[in-house]
Motif scaffolding. Structure first.
Motif, PDB file in Angstrom:
ATOM      1  N   PRO A   1       0.723  -1.263  -0.013  1.00  0.00           N
ATOM      2  CA  PRO A   1      -0.137   0.090   0.028  1.00  0.00           C
ATOM      3  C   PRO A   1       0.812   1.242  -0.047  1.00  0.00           C
ATOM      4  CG  PRO A   1      -0.695  -1.593   1.731  1.00  0.00           C
ATOM      5  CD  PRO A   1       0.676  -1.972   1.055  1.00  0.00           C
ATOM      6  N   ILE A   2       0.335   2.217  -0.678  1.00  0.00           N
ATOM      7  CA  ILE A   2       0.977   3.521  -0.545  1.00  0.00           C
ATOM      8  C   ILE A   2      -0.175   4.638  -0.246  1.00  0.00           C
ATOM      9  CG2 ILE A   2       1.914   5.697  -2.059  1.00  0.00           C
ATOM     10  CD1 ILE A   2       2.943   3.306  -3.926  1.00  0.00           C
ATOM     11  N   ASP A   3       0.312   5.454   1.013  1.00  0.00           N
ATOM     12  CA  ASP A   3      -0.631   6.353   1.692  1.00  0.00           C
ATOM     13  C   ASP A   3      -1.082   7.457   0.756  1.00  0.00           C
ATOM     14  OD1 ASP A   3      -0.600   5.007   4.017  1.00  0.00           O
ATOM     15  OD2 ASP A   3       0.958   6.261   4.907  1.00  0.00           O
ATOM     16  N   GLY A   4      -2.396   7.568   0.556  1.00  0.00           N
ATOM     17  CA  GLY A   4      -2.826   8.687  -0.396  1.00  0.00           C
ATOM     18  C   GLY A   4      -3.287   8.155  -1.905  1.00  0.00           C
ATOM     19  N   LEU A   5      -2.860   6.998  -2.036  1.00  0.00           N
ATOM     20  CA  LEU A   5      -3.143   6.309  -3.404  1.00  0.00           C
ATOM     21  C   LEU A   5      -3.860   5.326  -3.362  1.00  0.00           C
ATOM     22  CD1 LEU A   5      -2.440   6.416  -6.472  1.00  0.00           C
ATOM     23  CD2 LEU A   5      -0.336   5.127  -5.918  1.00  0.00           C
ATOM     24  N   THR A   6      -3.605   4.187  -2.425  1.00  0.00           N
ATOM     25  CA  THR A   6      -4.323   3.034  -2.219  1.00  0.00           C
ATOM     26  C   THR A   6      -4.905   3.174  -1.022  1.00  0.00           C
ATOM     27  OG1 THR A   6      -2.637   1.805  -1.316  1.00  0.00           O
ATOM     28  CG2 THR A   6      -2.352   1.884  -3.898  1.00  0.00           C
ATOM     29  N   ASP A   7      -5.908   1.662  -0.867  1.00  0.00           N
ATOM     30  CA  ASP A   7      -6.484   1.632   0.207  1.00  0.00           C
ATOM     31  C   ASP A   7      -5.681   0.710   1.098  1.00  0.00           C
ATOM     32  OD1 ASP A   7      -6.593  -1.007  -0.817  1.00  0.00           O
ATOM     33  OD2 ASP A   7      -8.754  -0.933  -1.194  1.00  0.00           O
ATOM     34  N   GLU A   8      -6.105   0.247   2.209  1.00  0.00           N
ATOM     35  CA  GLU A   8      -5.122  -0.258   3.169  1.00  0.00           C
ATOM     36  C   GLU A   8      -4.502  -1.816   2.596  1.00  0.00           C
ATOM     37  OE1 GLU A   8      -9.332  -1.767   3.959  1.00  0.00           O
ATOM     38  OE2 GLU A   8      -8.334   0.376   3.757  1.00  0.00           O
ATOM     39  N   ARG A   9      -5.237  -2.289   1.526  1.00  0.00           N
ATOM     40  CA  ARG A   9      -4.918  -3.732   1.024  1.00  0.00           C
ATOM     41  C   ARG A   9      -3.861  -3.393  -0.203  1.00  0.00           C
ATOM     42  NH1 ARG A   9      -9.477  -8.114   0.633  1.00  0.00           N
ATOM     43  NH2 ARG A   9      -7.757  -9.292   0.819  1.00  0.00           N
ATOM     44  N   GLY A  10      -3.655  -2.025  -0.520  1.00  0.00           N
ATOM     45  CA  GLY A  10      -3.093  -1.802  -1.866  1.00  0.00           C
ATOM     46  C   GLY A  10      -3.718  -1.648  -3.218  1.00  0.00           C
ATOM     47  N   HIS A  11      -5.102  -1.718  -2.984  1.00  0.00           N
ATOM     48  CA  HIS A  11      -5.804  -1.320  -4.322  1.00  0.00           C
ATOM     49  C   HIS A  11      -6.193   0.100  -4.658  1.00  0.00           C
ATOM     50  CE1 HIS A  11      -6.588  -5.696  -4.046  1.00  0.00           C
ATOM     51  NE2 HIS A  11      -7.475  -5.553  -3.160  1.00  0.00           N
ATOM     52  N   ILE A  12      -6.002   0.359  -5.908  1.00  0.00           N
ATOM     53  CA  ILE A  12      -6.456   1.705  -6.348  1.00  0.00           C
ATOM     54  C   ILE A  12      -7.885   1.585  -6.955  1.00  0.00           C
ATOM     55  CG2 ILE A  12      -5.754   3.672  -8.125  1.00  0.00           C
ATOM     56  CD1 ILE A  12      -2.772   2.421  -8.298  1.00  0.00           C
ATOM     57  N   PRO A  13      -8.738   2.470  -6.520  1.00  0.00           N
ATOM     58  CA  PRO A  13     -10.301   2.254  -6.814  1.00  0.00           C
ATOM     59  C   PRO A  13     -10.324   2.634  -8.195  1.00  0.00           C
ATOM     60  CG  PRO A  13      -9.818   3.698  -4.852  1.00  0.00           C
ATOM     61  CD  PRO A  13      -8.578   3.444  -5.272  1.00  0.00           C
ATOM     62  N   HIS A  14     -11.109   1.902  -8.886  1.00  0.00           N
ATOM     63  CA  HIS A  14     -11.574   1.943 -10.187  1.00  0.00           C
ATOM     64  C   HIS A  14     -12.587   3.103 -10.497  1.00  0.00           C
ATOM     65  CE1 HIS A  14     -12.306   1.436 -14.335  1.00  0.00           C
ATOM     66  NE2 HIS A  14     -12.014   0.072 -14.604  1.00  0.00           N
ATOM     67  N   PRO A  15     -12.624   4.227 -11.115  1.00  0.00           N
ATOM     68  CA  PRO A  15     -13.106   5.291 -11.391  1.00  0.00           C
ATOM     69  C   PRO A  15     -14.534   5.027 -12.209  1.00  0.00           C
ATOM     70  CG  PRO A  15     -11.461   5.717 -12.593  1.00  0.00           C
ATOM     71  CD  PRO A  15     -11.170   4.570 -11.959  1.00  0.00           C
ATOM     72  N   ARG A  16     -14.227   4.086 -13.081  1.00  0.00           N
ATOM     73  CA  ARG A  16     -15.613   3.756 -14.006  1.00  0.00           C
ATOM     74  C   ARG A  16     -16.298   4.926 -14.569  1.00  0.00           C
ATOM     75  NH1 ARG A  16     -15.741  -1.595 -13.212  1.00  0.00           N
ATOM     76  NH2 ARG A  16     -15.045  -2.455 -11.315  1.00  0.00           N
ATOM     77  N   TYR A  17     -15.540   5.827 -15.188  1.00  0.00           N
ATOM     78  CA  TYR A  17     -16.011   7.088 -15.772  1.00  0.00           C
ATOM     79  C   TYR A  17     -16.954   6.600 -16.945  1.00  0.00           C
ATOM     80  CZ  TYR A  17     -12.541   9.465 -13.370  1.00  0.00           C
ATOM     81  OH  TYR A  17     -11.637  10.249 -12.420  1.00  0.00           O
ATOM     82  N   ARG A  18     -16.793   5.636 -17.716  1.00  0.00           N
ATOM     83  CA  ARG A  18     -17.918   5.502 -18.812  1.00  0.00           C
ATOM     84  C   ARG A  18     -19.337   4.932 -18.130  1.00  0.00           C
ATOM     85  NH1 ARG A  18     -20.283   2.395 -22.637  1.00  0.00           N
ATOM     86  NH2 ARG A  18     -20.150   3.228 -24.607  1.00  0.00           N
ATOM     87  N   LEU A  19     -19.096   3.957 -17.198  1.00  0.00           N
ATOM     88  CA  LEU A  19     -20.181   3.518 -16.446  1.00  0.00           C
ATOM     89  C   LEU A  19     -21.057   4.447 -15.985  1.00  0.00           C
ATOM     90  CD1 LEU A  19     -21.718   1.052 -15.727  1.00  0.00           C
ATOM     91  CD2 LEU A  19     -20.444   1.050 -13.571  1.00  0.00           C
ATOM     92  N   THR A  20     -20.156   5.635 -15.240  1.00  0.00           N
ATOM     93  CA  THR A  20     -20.931   6.739 -14.732  1.00  0.00           C
ATOM     94  C   THR A  20     -21.819   7.491 -15.701  1.00  0.00           C
ATOM     95  OG1 THR A  20     -19.117   6.985 -13.004  1.00  0.00           O
ATOM     96  CG2 THR A  20     -20.625   8.942 -13.245  1.00  0.00           C
ATOM     97  N   ALA A  21     -21.293   7.761 -17.038  1.00  0.00           N
ATOM     98  CA  ALA A  21     -21.974   8.478 -17.999  1.00  0.00           C
ATOM     99  C   ALA A  21     -22.842   7.584 -18.799  1.00  0.00           C
ATOM    100  CB  ALA A  21     -21.011   9.142 -18.896  1.00  0.00           C
ATOM    101  N   GLU A  22     -23.073   6.333 -18.466  1.00  0.00           N
ATOM    102  CA  GLU A  22     -23.755   5.367 -19.305  1.00  0.00           C
ATOM    103  C   GLU A  22     -25.261   5.643 -19.521  1.00  0.00           C
ATOM    104  OE1 GLU A  22     -23.591   2.171 -21.735  1.00  0.00           O
ATOM    105  OE2 GLU A  22     -22.024   2.214 -20.022  1.00  0.00           O
TER     106      GLU A  22
END
Length: 385
Positions: free
Chosen positions: A183-204
């Motif tokens: 994990p990297i503070d400020g970039l990932t969660d506590e398990r080391g995942h970077i969230p998926h923003p899913r911009y196209r799904l938001t605009a679907e």
């Protein structure tokens, strides 16, 4: 300007097609460039208004399209013969700095930046960051109702960042945008995942409504043109948000790690549609080939923008004096990091990894990121020998 350069592109393409169809002769860039002087003299109020070198760049653009076509033919890929450019499909003109264009053409102006283009004059530019290095080319690009100036520079010196003492492996995903080996503070969660923003799904929903409105219009009508602009506006907004996310994520990674190991992904192959499966017992009938499920996976991969992100990450790392290492992704999510056992059975679900030999359990994406890091470091050591 765009229409004249588009006309030149299409005329050059037509000349190449007809020469080969009628006489089997291949016309190259040098021969077409030599005709420009005569073309400009015959059409002084049209082609003659624009920079000679910008027209050469348009002909070079066509030449690159043919080079790519022949390269695909030789590789046995789908050829994709160069096409004529209709209105709305030719949005960029390239100028050479000092020969048809001049960046910062009014350097003594107290508050604004200007660019001078041959045939147009001085244009005020909203400059969002300082120019580094020596300006080489200036591209003028139209996106919808907006115009952009893209400046390409040479002799841009690197700006190395101070060492961080950290090395990370990066596993791209569709559930999470990416997973890191730590994990990297400020970039990932506590398990080391970077969230998926899913911009196209938001605009679907908005995109679906715009496409349905377009389908209800009559071909050639003003309403159809307006509806098409609305669809393009949504796609451009999604692309801008995706690129912004890629820049910010890549910058955070480069600041946090000295060495970043990534997968050498073949994204075009990963997003291919599955081949049809003919029914051997019934002519003209096809069996299920999983295309519906594959279409959903393809959409998620393309929505993540892996290719854009990895290209931006590589460029930022080079500028900052960091190292990006690409490794073969084969078996990275099926190899146990403790005992080294490789098996598809280790991956119980999309998220869970449990080694069938030693029982080591962890998140499958984090395991893959750790294996990618180890493979990258081994590859780096081997290159150093």
């Amino acid at each position: 300007m765009l229409d004249d350069h588009r006309g030149l592109y299409n005329a050059a393409l037509q000349e190449r097609r007809e020469a080969y169809r009628r006489a089997g002769v291949s016309i190259r860039y040098g021969e077409q460039s030599a005709q420009l002087k005569e073309i400009r003299a015959a059409d002084a109020q049209g082609q003659g208004r624009w920079s000679f070198t910008s027209q050469q760049q348009t002909l070079r653009r066509l030449n690159r399209a043919f080079e790519a076509f022949f390269r695909r033919v030789k590789a046995g890929q789908k050829p994709g013969y160069p096409r004529f450019k209709g209105r709305g499909w030719f949005d960029t003109v390239t100028f050479v700095e000092g020969d048809g264009a001049k960046w910062d053409s009014q350097p003594h102006h107290p508050s604004a930046t200007f660019v001078r283009l041959h045939g147009i004059g001085h244009l005020k530019v909203h400059q969002h960051r300082p120019i580094a290095g020596r300006v080489k080319q200036i591209e003028v690009k139209r996106e919808g109702s907006r115009w952009y100036v893209i400046v390409s520079c040479d002799e841009v010196s690197a700006r190395p960042l101070p060492p961080s003492g950290r090395q990370v492996g990066l596993d791209m995903g569709v559930v999470h945008f990416a997973s890191l080996s730590a994990p990297i503070d400020g970039l990932t969660d506590e398990r080391g995942h970077i969230p998926h923003p899913r911009y196209r799904l938001t605009a679907e929903r908005e995109l679906t409504a715009a496409q349905q409105a377009y389908a209800r219009t009559r071909r050639g009508s003003a309403r159809r043109w307006k509806a098409a602009r609305g669809i393009g506006k949504i796609h451009r907004k999604v692309a801008r948000r995706r690129t912004d996310h890629a820049h910010k994520t890549a910058l955070a990674l480069v600041r946090a790690a000295d060495v970043i190991t990534v997968e050498d992904l073949r994204i075009a192959n990963m997003t291919k549609s599955p081949a049809p499966k003919p029914d051997p017992d019934q002519a003209g009938v096809f069996l299920s080939n999983g295309s519906a499920a594959k279409a959903g996976l393809n959409k998620n991969i393309l929505d993540a923008g892996w290719g854009v992100f990895l290209a931006i990450l590589t460029n930022k790392a080079e500028s900052a004096g960091r190292e990006v290492i690409s490794v073969n992704p084969r078996d990275t999510s099926r190899t146990c990091p403790i005992c080294g056992h490789v098996s598809g059975e280790n991956r119980k679900t999309q998220a869970d990894f449990v080694c069938v030999v030693c029982g080591h359990a962890a998140n499958a994406d984090v395991v893959a990121a750790g294996n990618i890091l180890r493979a990258g470091l081994v590859l780096r050591d081997a290159r150093a020998v």
